[in-house]
Design a protein around this motif. Structure first.
Motif, PDB file in Angstrom:
ATOM      1  N   ALA A   1       0.830  -1.213   0.000  1.00 56.84           N
ATOM      2  CA  ALA A   1       0.000   0.000   0.000  1.00 56.84           C
ATOM      3  C   ALA A   1       0.861   1.259   0.000  1.00 56.84           C
ATOM      4  CB  ALA A   1      -0.919  -0.011   1.222  1.00 56.84           C
ATOM      5  N   ALA A   2       2.026   1.192   0.652  1.00 57.34           N
ATOM      6  CA  ALA A   2       2.916   2.347   0.730  1.00 57.34           C
ATOM      7  C   ALA A   2       3.735   2.543  -0.539  1.00 57.34           C
ATOM      8  CB  ALA A   2       3.851   2.194   1.932  1.00 57.34           C
TER       9      ALA A   2
ATOM     10  N   ARG B   1       5.281 -20.525 -10.531  1.00 59.98           N
ATOM     11  CA  ARG B   1       4.205 -19.729 -11.122  1.00 59.98           C
ATOM     12  C   ARG B   1       4.024 -18.413 -10.366  1.00 59.98           C
ATOM     13  NH1 ARG B   1       1.145 -23.650 -13.946  1.00 59.98           N
ATOM     14  NH2 ARG B   1       2.749 -24.879 -15.028  1.00 59.98           N
ATOM     15  N   ALA B   2       4.224 -18.443  -9.055  1.00 57.86           N
ATOM     16  CA  ALA B   2       4.109 -17.219  -8.266  1.00 57.86           C
ATOM     17  C   ALA B   2       5.218 -16.232  -8.608  1.00 57.86           C
ATOM     18  CB  ALA B   2       4.129 -17.553  -6.771  1.00 57.86           C
ATOM     19  N   VAL B   3       6.439 -16.728  -8.805  1.00 61.16           N
ATOM     20  CA  VAL B   3       7.545 -15.857  -9.222  1.00 61.16           C
ATOM     21  C   VAL B   3       7.233 -15.257 -10.586  1.00 61.16           C
ATOM     22  CG1 VAL B   3       9.976 -15.795  -9.869  1.00 61.16           C
ATOM     23  CG2 VAL B   3       9.272 -17.046  -7.827  1.00 61.16           C
ATOM     24  N   ASP B   4       6.731 -16.074 -11.497  1.00 61.16           N
ATOM     25  CA  ASP B   4       6.336 -15.566 -12.815  1.00 61.16           C
ATOM     26  C   ASP B   4       5.314 -14.435 -12.663  1.00 61.16           C
ATOM     27  OD1 ASP B   4       7.916 -17.549 -13.959  1.00 61.16           O
ATOM     28  OD2 ASP B   4       6.217 -18.872 -14.434  1.00 61.16           O
ATOM     29  N   TYR B   5       4.321 -14.667 -11.829  1.00 62.29           N
ATOM     30  CA  TYR B   5       3.248 -13.682 -11.641  1.00 62.29           C
ATOM     31  C   TYR B   5       3.798 -12.379 -11.053  1.00 62.29           C
ATOM     32  CZ  TYR B   5      -1.175 -11.656 -10.045  1.00 62.29           C
ATOM     33  OH  TYR B   5      -2.241 -10.810  -9.830  1.00 62.29           O
ATOM     34  N   ALA B   6       4.661 -12.497 -10.041  1.00 66.65           N
ATOM     35  CA  ALA B   6       5.211 -11.308  -9.386  1.00 66.65           C
ATOM     36  C   ALA B   6       6.031 -10.459 -10.351  1.00 66.65           C
ATOM     37  CB  ALA B   6       6.073 -11.720  -8.187  1.00 66.65           C
ATOM     38  N   SER B   7       6.594 -11.080 -11.377  1.00 66.56           N
ATOM     39  CA  SER B   7       7.436 -10.339 -12.322  1.00 66.56           C
ATOM     40  C   SER B   7       6.629  -9.415 -13.214  1.00 66.56           C
ATOM     41  CB  SER B   7       8.250 -11.311 -13.181  1.00 66.56           C
ATOM     42  OG  SER B   7       7.402 -12.005 -14.083  1.00 66.56           O
ATOM     43  N   SER B   8       5.315  -9.630 -13.302  1.00 63.48           N
ATOM     44  CA  SER B   8       4.506  -8.831 -14.232  1.00 63.48           C
ATOM     45  C   SER B   8       3.297  -8.169 -13.566  1.00 63.48           C
ATOM     46  CB  SER B   8       4.030  -9.714 -15.391  1.00 63.48           C
ATOM     47  OG  SER B   8       3.307 -10.840 -14.920  1.00 63.48           O
ATOM     48  N   HIS B   9       3.211  -8.236 -12.234  1.00 62.19           N
ATOM     49  CA  HIS B   9       2.104  -7.613 -11.507  1.00 62.19           C
ATOM     50  C   HIS B   9       2.646  -6.889 -10.282  1.00 62.19           C
ATOM     51  CE1 HIS B   9       0.139 -10.825 -13.809  1.00 62.19           C
ATOM     52  NE2 HIS B   9      -0.972 -10.123 -13.721  1.00 62.19           N
ATOM     53  N   THR B  10       1.908  -5.898  -9.822  1.00 66.88           N
ATOM     54  CA  THR B  10       2.254  -5.218  -8.576  1.00 66.88           C
ATOM     55  C   THR B  10       1.106  -5.393  -7.587  1.00 66.88           C
ATOM     56  OG1 THR B  10       1.349  -3.134  -9.410  1.00 66.88           O
ATOM     57  CG2 THR B  10       3.723  -3.513  -9.703  1.00 66.88           C
ATOM     58  N   GLY B  11       1.387  -5.019  -6.338  1.00 70.50           N
ATOM     59  CA  GLY B  11       0.373  -5.152  -5.306  1.00 70.50           C
ATOM     60  C   GLY B  11       0.484  -6.456  -4.553  1.00 70.50           C
ATOM     61  N   PHE B  12      -0.456  -6.679  -3.639  1.00 75.39           N
ATOM     62  CA  PHE B  12      -0.460  -7.848  -2.761  1.00 75.39           C
ATOM     63  C   PHE B  12      -1.578  -8.794  -3.167  1.00 75.39           C
ATOM     64  CE2 PHE B  12      -2.243 -10.135   0.831  1.00 75.39           C
ATOM     65  CZ  PHE B  12      -1.120 -10.627   1.500  1.00 75.39           C
ATOM     66  N   ILE B  13      -1.251 -10.090  -3.202  1.00 74.11           N
ATOM     67  CA  ILE B  13      -2.276 -11.098  -3.433  1.00 74.11           C
ATOM     68  C   ILE B  13      -1.950 -12.330  -2.599  1.00 74.11           C
ATOM     69  CG2 ILE B  13      -1.127 -12.062  -5.480  1.00 74.11           C
ATOM     70  CD1 ILE B  13      -3.969 -12.573  -6.628  1.00 74.11           C
ATOM     71  N   ALA B  14      -2.956 -12.908  -1.970  1.00 75.68           N
ATOM     72  CA  ALA B  14      -2.813 -14.151  -1.197  1.00 75.68           C
ATOM     73  C   ALA B  14      -3.525 -15.258  -1.955  1.00 75.68           C
ATOM     74  CB  ALA B  14      -3.410 -13.997   0.190  1.00 75.68           C
ATOM     75  N   ILE B  15      -2.864 -16.413  -2.081  1.00 77.51           N
ATOM     76  CA  ILE B  15      -3.384 -17.499  -2.906  1.00 77.51           C
ATOM     77  C   ILE B  15      -3.219 -18.824  -2.176  1.00 77.51           C
ATOM     78  CG2 ILE B  15      -3.160 -18.711  -5.113  1.00 77.51           C
ATOM     79  CD1 ILE B  15      -2.032 -16.166  -6.319  1.00 77.51           C
ATOM     80  N   ASN B  16      -4.289 -19.609  -2.102  1.00 76.11           N
ATOM     81  CA  ASN B  16      -4.231 -20.963  -1.543  1.00 76.11           C
ATOM     82  C   ASN B  16      -3.514 -21.909  -2.505  1.00 76.11           C
ATOM     83  OD1 ASN B  16      -5.814 -20.301   0.688  1.00 76.11           O
ATOM     84  ND2 ASN B  16      -7.721 -20.991  -0.249  1.00 76.11           N
ATOM     85  N   LEU B  17      -2.709 -22.799  -1.949  1.00 76.31           N
ATOM     86  CA  LEU B  17      -2.159 -23.918  -2.713  1.00 76.31           C
ATOM     87  C   LEU B  17      -2.564 -25.213  -2.017  1.00 76.31           C
ATOM     88  CD1 LEU B  17       1.453 -22.798  -3.747  1.00 76.31           C
ATOM     89  CD2 LEU B  17      -0.675 -22.597  -5.030  1.00 76.31           C
ATOM     90  N   GLY B  18      -3.483 -25.940  -2.631  1.00 73.72           N
ATOM     91  CA  GLY B  18      -3.974 -27.208  -2.104  1.00 73.72           C
ATOM     92  C   GLY B  18      -4.652 -27.973  -3.223  1.00 73.72           C
ATOM     93  N   THR B  19      -5.059 -29.188  -2.928  1.00 72.06           N
ATOM     94  CA  THR B  19      -5.705 -30.013  -3.958  1.00 72.06           C
ATOM     95  C   THR B  19      -7.197 -29.746  -4.051  1.00 72.06           C
ATOM     96  OG1 THR B  19      -6.215 -31.836  -2.444  1.00 72.06           O
ATOM     97  CG2 THR B  19      -4.047 -31.868  -3.516  1.00 72.06           C
ATOM     98  N   GLY B  20      -7.772 -29.210  -2.961  1.00 73.36           N
ATOM     99  CA  GLY B  20      -9.221 -29.066  -2.907  1.00 73.36           C
ATOM    100  C   GLY B  20      -9.924 -30.326  -2.451  1.00 73.36           C
ATOM    101  N   LYS B  21      -9.149 -31.319  -1.995  1.00 68.11           N
ATOM    102  CA  LYS B  21      -9.717 -32.591  -1.531  1.00 68.11           C
ATOM    103  C   LYS B  21      -9.204 -32.902  -0.133  1.00 68.11           C
ATOM    104  CE  LYS B  21      -9.706 -34.489  -6.233  1.00 68.11           C
ATOM    105  NZ  LYS B  21      -9.152 -35.549  -7.112  1.00 68.11           N
ATOM    106  N   GLY B  22     -10.080 -33.439   0.698  1.00 71.42           N
ATOM    107  CA  GLY B  22      -9.682 -33.828   2.042  1.00 71.42           C
ATOM    108  C   GLY B  22      -9.359 -35.312   2.120  1.00 71.42           C
ATOM    109  N   THR B  23      -8.339 -35.648   2.873  1.00 70.92           N
ATOM    110  CA  THR B  23      -7.944 -37.039   3.126  1.00 70.92           C
ATOM    111  C   THR B  23      -7.790 -37.206   4.628  1.00 70.92           C
ATOM    112  OG1 THR B  23      -6.750 -37.181   1.019  1.00 70.92           O
ATOM    113  CG2 THR B  23      -6.194 -38.818   2.708  1.00 70.92           C
TER     114      THR B  23
END
Length: 351
Positions: free
Chosen positions: A171-172, A251-273
């Motif tokens: 933000a700063a 993929r996150a490093v790739d994304y950071a190279s072409s975008h600014t700002g803050f983003i939080a992203i889940n990394l999971g399978t979407g399935k419970g075991t």
């Protein structure tokens, strides 16, 4: 020309696997690690796997002037560090309860020191290793990134505090870029069996405990609670293969190279075991019986946790490709070949 990255904590479990994928993607990582949880052997094996030399600076991000010096050296040599992949920190939930100051010092103060050095060195891209523990007790499932953030232990709070600091930095400074990755439960190992999870002491996590029981390093597996409101009474988690997680970092490093700002992203399978499903899958894959001893629930454990990973698919073009069987196969291959972890390696089984 390939981009240079500084990978803090790069000699650890997640870091070593991520190095393999970073190099495959054309990045040139430089590792900064105090080796409290990492291993020189892990880096040597990554070099063998990739055919690439990986510079290692042994040191702590909290050491005054260290990160600034590293960034300055690479900038002077016309190999400027363009992004920091921040994996350094301490991560045992139980220890965070008994020694919270250690966790706030390492995880929060350490990140502030890193950010100050990045600002001094003109580096404005960061990928941060966060955790699904920032969510706390589920109010709804699956966890989306919009779920309320209410961690239940000091470890999770350190991750949340760092995320809040990173949001404020972005933000700063409108030119700053941060991708914070909220991992669920990474397990498994590189399919070669050359690198894997190497706990220094008794494992804090379920999967390495299972593999250590299988090779006789532990007598039995403790299962904490069989009275949860789940199909078999044991806790349910979202396990993902560490190699899928490694790709997520790229993929996150790739994304950071072409975008600014803050983003939080889940990394999971979407399935419970469930715990017992994981144990039974491991037994089937490995042919090893895992003796179990039932223990009472641990304070703070929740019954079910899994991710909504749709934002990762949309923003990072990332999805998991490896299932629980692959996680067990690869984790077992690592443990068979390395019954003592890094150090003495057993010969590869005849094919």
């Amino acid at each position: 020309m390939s981009s240079y990255l500084l990978v803090t904590g790069g000699a650890g479990y997640i870091g070593s696997h991520t190095l393999v994928e970073l190099i495959a993607a054309g990045y040139q990582p430089v590792v900064l690690d105090n080796l409290s949880n990492g291993s020189r052997d892990a880096l040597r094996r990554v070099e063998e796997l990739t055919g690439t030399s990986i510079p290692l600076i042994q040191g702590d991000i909290r050491t005054p002037g260290l990160v600034e010096t590293v960034l300055a050296i690479y900038r002077r040599d016309k190999r400027p560090i363009e992004c920091v992949l921040h994996l350094a920190g301490v991560k045992a939930v139980g220890e965070s309860v008994s020694d919270p100051l250690k966790y706030f010092d390492n995880n929060v103060a350490g990140t502030v020191a890193l950010l100050m050095a990045m600002r001094a060195g003109g580096v404005q891209r960061l990928v941060f290793s966060s955790s699904a523990t920032v969510y706390g007790v589920p109010r709804f499932l699956p966890f989306t990134e919009q779920h309320p953030l209410a961690p239940t232990n000091p470890y999770g709070r350190t991750k949340l505090f760092v995320e809040q600091i990173l949001q404020d930095v972005c933000a700063a400074d409108a030119s700053f870029s941060v991708v914070t990755l909220r991992y669920f439960n990474p397990i498994g190992a590189h399919p070669s069996g050359m690198i894997g999870e190497n706990p220094r002491d008794t494992p804090n996590n379920l999967f390495p405990y299972i593999t250590q029981v299988a090779v006789g390093q532990q007598p039995f597996l403790k299962v904490f609670g069989v009275d949860y409101p789940t199909e078999d009474g044991t806790g349910v988690r979202d396990y993902l293969h560490v190699m899928d997680l490694a790709v997520g970092h790229v993929r996150a490093v790739d994304y950071a190279s072409s975008h600014t700002g803050f983003i939080a992203i889940n990394l999971g399978t979407g399935k419970g075991t469930s715990v017992m499903e994981l144990v039974q899958t491991f037994e089937r894959v490995s042919g090893q019986a895992i003796p179990v001893r039932i223990e009472p629930r641990r304070p703070g454990d929740v019954d079910k946790v899994w991710a909504d990973a749709s934002l990762a698919r949309e923003v990072l073009r990332w999805r998991t490709t490896l299932g629980v069987e692959s996680m067990c196969q690869d984790g077992w291959r690592w443990q068979q070949r390395n019954p003592q972890g890094y150090g003495v390696t057993a010969p590869a089984p005849a094919s």
